[in-house]
Design a protein around this motif. Structure first.
Motif, PDB file in Angstrom:
ATOM      1  N   UNK A   1      27.949  59.568  25.385  1.00 41.68           N
ATOM      2  CA  UNK A   1      27.434  59.952  24.067  1.00 41.68           C
ATOM      3  C   UNK A   1      28.144  59.150  22.978  1.00 41.68           C
ATOM      4  N   UNK A   2      27.354  58.484  22.151  1.00 45.92           N
ATOM      5  CA  UNK A   2      27.887  57.741  21.003  1.00 45.92           C
ATOM      6  C   UNK A   2      27.382  58.413  19.741  1.00 45.92           C
ATOM      7  N   UNK A   3      28.284  58.962  18.963  1.00 45.97           N
ATOM      8  CA  UNK A   3      27.922  59.663  17.740  1.00 45.97           C
ATOM      9  C   UNK A   3      28.384  58.859  16.528  1.00 45.97           C
ATOM     10  N   UNK A   4      27.429  58.511  15.662  1.00 45.34           N
ATOM     11  CA  UNK A   4      27.732  57.781  14.442  1.00 45.34           C
ATOM     12  C   UNK A   4      27.271  58.603  13.245  1.00 45.34           C
ATOM     13  N   UNK A   5      27.877  58.342  12.088  1.00 45.85           N
ATOM     14  CA  UNK A   5      27.526  59.091  10.882  1.00 45.85           C
ATOM     15  C   UNK A   5      27.216  58.115   9.755  1.00 45.85           C
ATOM     16  N   UNK A   6      26.128  58.392   9.042  1.00 40.42           N
ATOM     17  CA  UNK A   6      25.799  57.671   7.813  1.00 40.42           C
ATOM     18  C   UNK A   6      26.365  58.477   6.647  1.00 40.42           C
ATOM     19  N   UNK A   7      27.447  58.016   6.015  1.00 44.60           N
ATOM     20  CA  UNK A   7      28.048  58.775   4.911  1.00 44.60           C
ATOM     21  C   UNK A   7      27.245  58.601   3.626  1.00 44.60           C
ATOM     22  N   UNK A   8      27.412  59.513   2.707  1.00 46.31           N
ATOM     23  CA  UNK A   8      26.760  59.378   1.405  1.00 46.31           C
ATOM     24  C   UNK A   8      27.099  58.026   0.774  1.00 46.31           C
ATOM     25  N   UNK A   9      28.330  57.571   1.013  1.00 48.93           N
ATOM     26  CA  UNK A   9      28.787  56.322   0.404  1.00 48.93           C
ATOM     27  C   UNK A   9      28.000  55.109   0.875  1.00 48.93           C
ATOM     28  N   UNK A  10      27.274  55.239   1.992  1.00 44.50           N
ATOM     29  CA  UNK A  10      26.494  54.110   2.504  1.00 44.50           C
ATOM     30  C   UNK A  10      25.290  53.814   1.624  1.00 44.50           C
ATOM     31  N   UNK A  11      24.930  54.771   0.777  1.00 47.68           N
ATOM     32  CA  UNK A  11      23.784  54.565  -0.105  1.00 47.68           C
ATOM     33  C   UNK A  11      22.469  54.593   0.653  1.00 47.68           C
ATOM     34  N   UNK A  12      21.483  53.806   0.155  1.00 45.62           N
ATOM     35  CA  UNK A  12      20.179  53.773   0.811  1.00 45.62           C
ATOM     36  C   UNK A  12      20.251  53.039   2.133  1.00 45.62           C
ATOM     37  N   UNK A  13      19.292  53.340   3.003  1.00 47.86           N
ATOM     38  CA  UNK A  13      19.274  52.708   4.315  1.00 47.86           C
ATOM     39  C   UNK A  13      17.851  52.747   4.870  1.00 47.86           C
TER      40      UNK A  13
ATOM     41  N   UNK B   1      14.414  49.668  13.041  1.00 43.39           N
ATOM     42  CA  UNK B   1      14.935  50.695  12.143  1.00 43.39           C
ATOM     43  C   UNK B   1      16.218  51.319  12.686  1.00 43.39           C
ATOM     44  N   UNK B   2      16.203  51.677  13.959  1.00 44.54           N
ATOM     45  CA  UNK B   2      17.388  52.302  14.547  1.00 44.54           C
ATOM     46  C   UNK B   2      18.559  51.323  14.616  1.00 44.54           C
ATOM     47  N   UNK B   3      18.269  50.070  14.936  1.00 46.44           N
ATOM     48  CA  UNK B   3      19.338  49.063  14.972  1.00 46.44           C
ATOM     49  C   UNK B   3      20.013  48.958  13.603  1.00 46.44           C
ATOM     50  N   UNK B   4      19.206  48.936  12.542  1.00 44.63           N
ATOM     51  CA  UNK B   4      19.750  48.775  11.195  1.00 44.63           C
ATOM     52  C   UNK B   4      20.500  50.025  10.744  1.00 44.63           C
ATOM     53  N   UNK B   5      19.986  51.206  11.120  1.00 41.21           N
ATOM     54  CA  UNK B   5      20.683  52.434  10.762  1.00 41.21           C
ATOM     55  C   UNK B   5      22.025  52.528  11.485  1.00 41.21           C
ATOM     56  N   UNK B   6      22.042  52.170  12.776  1.00 36.37           N
ATOM     57  CA  UNK B   6      23.289  52.212  13.534  1.00 36.37           C
ATOM     58  C   UNK B   6      24.299  51.219  12.970  1.00 36.37           C
TER      59      UNK B   6
END
Length: 281
Positions: free
Chosen positions: A201-213, A256-261
């Motif tokens: 399991x690989x868990x990643x987080x998009x923080x608020x600081x990342x802005x738009x995505x 899309x998933x590649x860019x989000x990751x």
């Protein structure tokens, strides 16, 4: 003749239709090559009739398909005739939910990205129950419990022998949504931390600081088949799950998933943020 084919049976038929259409053959012409009627081909492609692995290979030969890996992957879809655990919910839950469990069961890799919810495969029982209490129109208490038990049973794909790799990208907003209040939210975050320690399991987080995505606002679940052509995208909508399998759609959601990751915090920093939010509750 089947009256209610499963999602996997429908997908098998769809892939055979794609091969036929690429070969420029009509269903009538394909039937003639097999010494059968057009209705036989149509029923297979609609999932109404079963087909053997050998017949799949024969059809692929007639269709001049030289992609051996694809043909064998499609042929393998004919061999699993045992009823999956999800069939016990056939008369209780919408068929699309059962199709989702079937897709997960056969996947070789799972990827998801979600903004304001915790992925279903990572939810605690209490968190899942609170999300189903918010469904519109309201679910009855028995319906809520059926959906909760179904969701928890789906999570067995993460605990079986040789589980498929699972990558989850969760936005910070989802981590801060207190479904059911601080106690349930705290337990949910601790569960995420525990699950993130598992090797597959690989868990990643998009923080608020990342802005738009890319893909913001969408809930994407990507299930990889044995070959890319058999991948499936599941989009969770208010009216129920939607499944996509056209090659152009699969390609779009892979990007899309590649860019989000790529924009998300890596696992170690993601765990640090989850731990920090847990401490704030």
């Amino acid at each position: 003749m089947r009256t209610n084919p499963t999602g996997r049976q429908l997908r098998l038929g769809t892939e055979l239709r794609k091969l036929r259409e690429r070969a420029g053959l009509t269903a009538t012409e394909a039937g003639q090559l097999l010494g059968s009627k057009q209705t036989f081909i149509s029923n297979i492609e609609a999932g109404r009739a079963g087909v053997s692995a050998e017949r799949v290979r024969t059809l692929a030969c007639h269709y001049d398909c030289s992609d051996t890996a694809l043909v064998e992957a499609i042929a393998a879809m004919t061999g699993d005739r045992k009823r999956g655990w999800w069939e016990e919910y056939r008369e209780i839950l919408p068929g699309a939910l059962l199709d989702l469990a079937e897709v997960e069961h056969h996947a070789v890799r799972l990827r998801t990205a979600i903004t304001v919810h915790i992925p279903g495969l990572l939810q605690t029982t209490e968190h899942a129950r609170e999300t189903f209490r918010l469904v519109v129109p309201d679910l009855s208490p028995p319906d809520i419990e059926h959906r909760v038990s179904f969701r928890i049973k789906r999570q067995a794909v993460l605990f079986r022998d040789a589980p498929a790799p699972y990558v989850a990208v969760i936005h910070e907003a989802a981590l801060r949504m207190q479904f059911g209040g601080p106690t349930i939210a705290r337990a949910q975050l601790r569960h995420l931390l525990e699950m993130s320690e598992r090797d597959h399991i690989t868990l990643k987080v998009l923080p608020f600081a990342a802005g738009g995505f890319p893909g913001s606002g969408q809930s994407i679940f990507y299930s990889s088949g044995p070959v890319p052509q058999l991948d499936t995208v599941h989009l969770d909508q208010s009216h129920g799950p939607v499944f996509l399998d056209a090659e152009a759609q699969l390609g779009k959601y892979r990007v899309l998933l590649d860019r989000m990751e790529a924009k998300a915090l890596p696992p170690e920093k993601a765990r640090d943020l989850i731990h920090s939010i847990t401490q704030e509750l």
